[in-house]
Scaffold this motif. Structure first.
Motif, PDB file in Angstrom:
ATOM      1  N   GLU A 277       0.836  -1.205   0.000  1.00 54.95           N
ATOM      2  CA  GLU A 277       0.000   0.000   0.000  1.00 54.95           C
ATOM      3  C   GLU A 277       0.870   1.254   0.000  1.00 54.95           C
ATOM      4  OE1 GLU A 277      -3.264   2.201  -0.419  1.00 54.95           O
ATOM      5  OE2 GLU A 277      -3.205   0.021  -0.495  1.00 54.95           O
TER       6      GLU A 277
ATOM      7  N   ARG B  13       2.095   1.754  -3.472  1.00 49.38           N
ATOM      8  CA  ARG B  13       1.035   2.289  -4.334  1.00 49.38           C
ATOM      9  C   ARG B  13       0.861   3.787  -4.136  1.00 49.38           C
ATOM     10  NH1 ARG B  13      -3.380  -2.393  -3.445  1.00 49.38           N
ATOM     11  NH2 ARG B  13      -2.509  -3.890  -4.913  1.00 49.38           N
ATOM     12  N   GLN B  14       1.037   4.227  -2.910  1.00 53.33           N
ATOM     13  CA  GLN B  14       0.857   5.639  -2.604  1.00 53.33           C
ATOM     14  C   GLN B  14       2.116   6.438  -2.904  1.00 53.33           C
ATOM     15  OE1 GLN B  14      -0.463   5.762   1.450  1.00 53.33           O
ATOM     16  NE2 GLN B  14      -2.418   4.771   0.996  1.00 53.33           N
TER      17      GLN B  14
END
Length: 162
Positions: A123, A126-127
């Motif tokens: 995550e 992804r950010q």
């Protein structure tokens, strides 16, 4: 020795017995008296004779039943021993199963924690946040340091290529 006065079939008897046995003797005399009074007709001696014969018959029946119960008792004891043995084995199996289950749960928790950490790292990627690698174990630190040095050397060579 104790002296006890008994009445059987209407006739009194003085009997000697061991000290402390008086109540037992009185109870036995009561049984004989009941049997003797249940026999109608005849003399007192005949009543006592038949009462004694009836009591002897009852005693013999009781002994026969007790004798025939011995094999059944032995069989029941063997069945109890087998059941206790099976119970012990079942308890041991249950303890082993609980131990295996606990180990499997601990392993599953460890895997879930690793998956959670990997998902958190994914995550972050992804950010676009920089990912800080997990610290290496001390045994792998030296090898990782050598690999990092080689990567830096290669990166330097790649940057120098026109």
């Amino acid at each position: 020795m104790a002296d006890v006065k008994l009445t059987i079939a209407g006739r009194p008897y003085d009997v000697h017995c061991a000290d402390g046995q008086e109540a037992q003797l009185i109870q036995l005399a009561s049984i004989v008296d009941t049997k003797a009074r249940g026999i109608q007709g005849g003399t007192e001696v005949r009543q006592l004779l038949f009462a004694a014969l009836m009591l002897a018959d009852e005693t013999q029946d009781a002994q026969t039943k007790a004798g025939s119960a011995e094999p059944q008792l032995d069989s029941l004891r063997a069945a109890i021993a087998l059941a206790e043995s099976r119970e012990t084995a079942a308890r041991d199996e249950l303890r082993a199963a609980i131990s295996r289950e606990s180990a499997a749960l601990a392993e599953a928790k460890k895997a879930a924690d690793g998956e959670r950490a990997a998902l958190d790292e994914l995550e972050k990627l992804r950010q676009g946040a920089p990912v800080v690698p997990a610290p290496a174990a001390p045994a792998h630190g030296r090898a990782l340091g050598q690999i990092a040095d080689r990567i830096e050397a290669l990166a330097t060579k790649v940057e120098q290529i026109p």
